[in-house]
Design a protein around this motif. Structure first.
Motif, mmCIF file in Angstrom:
data_model
loop_
_atom_site.group_PDB
_atom_site.id
_atom_site.type_symbol
_atom_site.label_atom_id
_atom_site.label_comp_id
_atom_site.label_asym_id
_atom_site.label_seq_id
_atom_site.Cartn_x
_atom_site.Cartn_y
_atom_site.Cartn_z
ATOM 1 N N ILE B 33 -3.412 -3.398 12.854
ATOM 2 C CA ILE B 33 -3.423 -4.718 12.499
ATOM 3 C C ILE B 33 -2.349 -4.799 11.308
ATOM 4 O O ILE B 33 -1.602 -3.852 11.081
ATOM 5 C CB ILE B 33 -4.743 -4.986 11.583
ATOM 6 N N LEU B 34 -2.158 -6.042 11.006
ATOM 7 C CA LEU B 34 -1.002 -6.291 10.022
ATOM 8 C C LEU B 34 -1.733 -6.023 8.478
ATOM 9 O O LEU B 34 -2.806 -6.597 8.213
ATOM 10 C CB LEU B 34 -0.648 -8.007 9.908
ATOM 11 N N ASN B 35 -0.866 -5.184 7.792
ATOM 12 C CA ASN B 35 -1.455 -4.654 6.458
ATOM 13 C C ASN B 35 -1.902 -5.831 5.762
ATOM 14 O O ASN B 35 -1.175 -6.948 5.514
ATOM 15 C CB ASN B 35 -0.394 -3.905 5.881
ATOM 16 N N PRO B 36 -3.296 -6.046 5.492
ATOM 17 C CA PRO B 36 -3.924 -7.147 4.719
ATOM 18 C C PRO B 36 -3.119 -7.604 3.274
ATOM 19 O O PRO B 36 -2.643 -9.002 3.332
ATOM 20 C CB PRO B 36 -5.246 -6.749 3.928
ATOM 21 N N TYR B 37 -2.330 -6.812 2.598
ATOM 22 C CA TYR B 37 -1.570 -7.308 1.489
ATOM 23 C C TYR B 37 -0.400 -8.134 1.882
ATOM 24 O O TYR B 37 0.099 -8.764 1.662
ATOM 25 C CB TYR B 37 -1.249 -6.185 0.608
ATOM 26 N N ASP B 38 0.314 -7.274 3.056
ATOM 27 C CA ASP B 38 1.308 -8.108 3.771
ATOM 28 C C ASP B 38 1.213 -9.473 4.246
ATOM 29 O O ASP B 38 2.023 -10.334 4.339
ATOM 30 C CB ASP B 38 2.127 -7.001 4.788
ATOM 31 N N ALA B 39 0.157 -9.549 4.712
ATOM 32 C CA ALA B 39 -0.365 -10.703 5.342
ATOM 33 C C ALA B 39 -0.245 -12.058 4.307
ATOM 34 O O ALA B 39 0.343 -13.165 4.279
ATOM 35 C CB ALA B 39 -1.777 -10.841 6.002
ATOM 36 N N HIS B 40 -0.802 -11.606 2.966
ATOM 37 C CA HIS B 40 -0.565 -12.451 1.769
ATOM 38 C C HIS B 40 0.933 -12.503 1.289
ATOM 39 O O HIS B 40 1.395 -13.611 1.072
ATOM 40 C CB HIS B 40 -1.582 -12.204 0.647
ATOM 41 N N ALA B 41 1.627 -11.613 1.565
ATOM 42 C CA ALA B 41 2.976 -11.562 1.187
ATOM 43 C C ALA B 41 3.789 -12.668 2.216
ATOM 44 O O ALA B 41 4.562 -13.375 1.741
ATOM 45 C CB ALA B 41 3.814 -10.342 1.311
ATOM 46 N N VAL B 42 3.505 -12.394 3.590
ATOM 47 C CA VAL B 42 4.078 -13.501 4.083
ATOM 48 C C VAL B 42 3.652 -15.059 4.076
ATOM 49 O O VAL B 42 4.461 -15.905 3.948
ATOM 50 C CB VAL B 42 3.679 -13.153 5.794
ATOM 51 N N GLN B 43 2.319 -15.010 3.894
ATOM 52 C CA GLN B 43 1.830 -16.399 3.437
ATOM 53 C C GLN B 43 2.745 -16.969 2.203
ATOM 54 O O GLN B 43 2.879 -18.019 2.280
ATOM 55 C CB GLN B 43 0.136 -16.323 3.297
#
Ligand SMILES: Cc1cc2nc3c(=O)[nH]c(=O)nc-3n(C[C@H](O)[C@H](O)[C@H](O)COP(=O)(O)OP(=O)(O)OC[C@H]3O[C@@H](n4cnc5c(N)ncnc54)[C@H](O)[C@@H]3O)c2cc1C
Ligand SMILES: Cc1cc2nc3c(=O)[nH]c(=O)nc-3n(C[C@H](O)[C@H](O)[C@H](O)COP(=O)(O)OP(=O)(O)OC[C@H]3O[C@@H](n4cnc5c(N)ncnc54)[C@H](O)[C@@H]3O)c2cc1C
Lengths: 431, 265
Positions: B33-43
């Motif tokens: 999966i996309l590293n969960p912290y990175d998902a927030h960085a993208v958002q």
């Protein structure tokens, strides 16, 4: 902005993917909408995948698909509390190409199949729930999803949304399934070293065995249990017609626990670690429950169309073939430029000519006869084991006396005429 | 305004199993999966873009399957993605990984200036939280770690104001652009992507760059370029349940004093 595709398929299980793959290979623009994280996450199967139907779409798929073991032996058990009458068929020719069938994990297999579809040009959108069909006049013209700007329009919508098929129900194609039209199955994957599995089941490093169990395995309710070998897991599960299960007051997981504790079953899974646990419905209404299969701009395939042969535990193959036939019907309809019910009824017609319909028609009354008359599972099945016990226990009684005892106990609580009638009706339904 | 987000593909921690014999992570069993912290960085990058305009590019180093997390980022609203993939990268530790990423960022910057770089606070598999700071150091720009809120960005004055988590609260910090910001999950809520975004993402083909595309030195990467060695991986021993005292408060106090006295003597 309104999105358009030529074909929308709801549900990325084996039925939906088969339809999508066939269409994309023919150059049709097709979109699959799957509510799960990806194909395979919501799909449950004991694990036997039949080669022929898959090969009709992807020749030599077995060279690259994630498969567990090729099955070379199928065993059948009539099980009592501490006794079992067994029969088995082993075939070494199933160990070489083209093979007969394989065990698979749907989580891996469906994901692989989805990848093949993507490569063929299918657009797959996961984590997207279809909430309803969009209807104009009488025609299905698209679907609505739970996403913002989530409407998609298409010439045809294929409903491959599995056993509950809320979408086909909302279109009025069928009513809510009754409890005698679905079985509730629970299963577990038990992790064991490959070597141990091979010893216990007497198979080689790539080959496997299946055991279908009747009788005590479902507490003599109508249903079956199974034990299948994977590479490093044994799948064990049981399914019972919902109507009988709810009357019995036994919880599904209790049924599985009783099976696992049975002294005949336990040695196969002993020392293993539970890796996964699943529960899922199986459509078992058979021929009489097949809903309407087409409407203007819409087709229904796979479990959504109740296409499961419960007597032979075949489902995935019927799903695949129905998907492929639906796709071929759409291709013809596309050539004619018409997607109304009349044109799309090429699909039910070709389904009728295939093994799918013919097998379901053959057993059309069998399930109902057994469901209505509990004697099959709670009288006739146990009687076989008692008879075997009587005949094979050497205790000084003469064989003639033993025969008499068997006959006497067989007819205890069930008249001669009734027994005859039971056997005759079932024989007729299965012939 | 060009924001670049470094993203990493990780095994879904909820589904990783630990091999009880070798004590290593069995990564094969868990979906990537996309590293969960990175998902927030993208958002966060997408949120900033929506407020101030600009473009969001995501950058990842990984195997070809890492294209999936680039597509996932496009679903969230990123505009483009680049995959750094090469056999020479395999086996890189955090030191080498930040070298490779900074080379990728330099190459990207040469084509289109970068105003802001976002990373996750940490990756849920490696857990070191070193890669973000490593990149900042190599690019010789500022680093803002553990950021739980971006208050404002000023592209004219070229500065950013953020809230940085500390033990008893948060610090409000202003820094110069460009800089590296590593984010906490609290920084935003992930948005549910629209169907057109899903379609665009599913069809997207990211650029793939290898060693030569980023003018990187092979000796600085892979196992050879990685100074870290793993001595041992182990699960911390489970706590054995201690002793439980029962009775009235006075009783328990007395018992406790006795136990402690015993231990001392
Ligand atoms: C315990 C068990 C053991 C079995 N054993 C075997 C066996 O050994 N061999 C065999 O051949 N068959 C077996 N079967 C039957 C077989 O699993 C099914 O027949 C087969 O999976 C049907 O495929 P399908 O694609 O029609 O449905 P499914 O595989 O159920 O796929 C339906 C898909 O649609 C998706 N979906 C549903 N609603 C929506 C919506 N509104 N929007 C978007 N997506 C949606 C679901 O997430 C799912 O992925 C078994 C079944 C069970 C439960
Ligand atoms: C000796 C050694 C050998 C290793 N060998 C391998 C190996 O063969 N294969 C392997 O997969 N791992 C290997 N690793 C692990 C790998 O080096 C680290 O996972 C990686 O350096 C990132 O560190 P981290 O996971 O602690 O990330 P963190 O520093 O915790 O991550 C912080 C942030 O940095 C960014 N980031 C981190 N990694 C990447 C990336 N790859 N691409 C883009 N952005 C990123 C993300 O924004 C992330 O949120 C090895 C580690 C060591 C010590």
């Amino acid at each position: 902005m309104s999105i358009r595709q030529e074909v929308i398929i709801v549900g990325g299980g084996v039925a939906g993917l088969s339809a999508a793959y066939t269409l994309a290979k023919a150059g049709v623009e097709v979109m699959v909408l799957e509510r799960g994280l990806n194909s395979g996450t919501k799909n449950v199967m004991g694990g036997v995948l039949y080669r022929q139907m898959m090969e009709e779409m992807i020749p030599d798929f077995w060279k690259e698909a994630p498969l567990e073991r090729r099955i070379i032996e199928q065993r059948f058990w009539l099980m009592g509390k501490d006794s079992v009458t067994q029969s088995a068929y082993k075939d070494m020719s199933w160990d070489s190409p083209p093979y007969n069938n394989f065990t698979v994990f749907r989580s891996k297999f469906d994901q692989w199949f989805a990848k093949k579809c993507t490569e063929a040009g299918v657009l797959i959108l996961n984590e997207t729930l279809v909430t309803e069909c969009i209807i104009k006049g009488n025609k299905v013209v698209g679907v609505r999803t739970n996403r913002p700007d989530g409407d998609v329009y298409a010439d045809v919508v294929v409903l491959a949304d599995g056993v509950n098929s809320l979408l086909a129900k909302n279109l009025g194609f069928h009513k809510e399934w009754t409890s005698d039209q679905v079985a509730l199955a629970v299963m577990e994957e038990i992790k064991l070293p490959a070597k141990v599995i091979e010893e216990r089941f007497n198979v080689g490093p790539e080959t496997g065995a299946t055991i279908e169990i009747y009788g005590e395995s479902t507490q003599n309710m109508m249903g079956t249990a199974f034990i299948y070998t994977n590479k490093e897991h044994v799948s064990i599960g049981c399914g019972t017609l919902l109507s009988q299960l709810s009357k019995s007051n036994i919880k599904p997981y209790e049924l599985l626990e009783m099976l696992k504790q049975n002294p005949l079953v336990k040695p196969f899974i002993e020392g293993g670690e539970s890796a996964e646990y699943y529960a899922h419905l199986i459509p078992e209404g058979g021929y009489h429950s097949i809903p309407r299969l087409t409407g203007d701009g819409v087709l229904v395939i796979g479990d959504a169309a109740q296409l499961v042969n419960s007597i032979h535990r075949e489902g995935s193959n019927l799903a695949m073939t129905s998907g492929r036939l639906a796709a071929e019907a759409i291709l013809q309809a596309r050539r004619l430029g018409e997607f109304d019910e009349k044109t799309l009824s090429i699909y039910p017609r070709s389904l009728k000519e295939s093994f799918v319909y013919q097998d379901l028609a053959k057993y059309k009354d069998a399930v109902h006869i057994m469901e209505r008359n509990p004697a099959y599972f709670n009288h006739h099945l146990p009687a076989v084991n008692s008879a075997m016990k009587e005949i094979l226990t050497v205790d000084g009684k003469s064989k003639r006396d033993k025969q008499w005892l068997i006959v006497k106990s067989y007819f205890k609580g069930r008249s001669f005429l009734k027994v005859l009638w039971d056997l005759f009706t079932l024989g007729k339904a299965m012939k | 305004m060009h924001i670049v987000v470094c993203i990493k593909q990780v095994p879904d921690a909820a589904q990783v199993k630990i091999d009880p014999k070798t004590n290593t992570l069995d990564r094969s069993s868990a979906p990537a999966i996309l590293n969960p912290y990175d998902a927030h960085a993208v958002q966060e990058a997408v949120n900033i873009k929506r407020l101030y305009g600009g473009r969001v590019t995501v950058l990842t180093m990984g195997p070809p399957q890492a294209k999936d997390i680039i597509r996932k980022s496009l679903e969230l609203g990123a505009d483009a993605g680049i995959l750094l993939s090469d056999r020479a990268f395999a086996g890189s530790d955090t030191w080498a990984t930040s070298y490779i990423l900074s080379q990728g960022l330099s190459e990207l910057r040469a084509r289109e200036p970068i105003d802001l770089i976002l990373c996750g606070k940490q990756a849920i598999d490696g857990d070191t939280a070193q890669v973000g700071p490593g990149i900042a150091r190599r690019l010789n720009i500022g680093q803002l770690t553990y950021i739980q809120k971006v208050e404002s960005v000023d592209f004219v004055e070229r500065s950013i104001i953020v809230h940085r988590r500390v033990d008893q609260g948060y610090e409000v910090i202003q820094a110069k652009l460009p800089c590296v910001v590593t984010v906490e999950k609290e920084i935003n809520e992930l948005q549910y992507s629209s169907l057109p975004e899903m379609m665009r993402a599913a069809q997207y083909q990211p650029l793939v760059w290898g060693v030569n595309d980023i003018h990187a030195e092979v000796n600085n990467m892979g196992l050879n370029g990685s100074p870290t060695t793993v001595r041992k991986i182990f699960s911390p021993p489970e706590r054995t349940g201690g002793e439980r005292l029962t009775g009235s408060i006075d009783d328990m106090a007395n018992q406790l004093v006795n136990v402690l006295l015993e231990k001392i003597s």
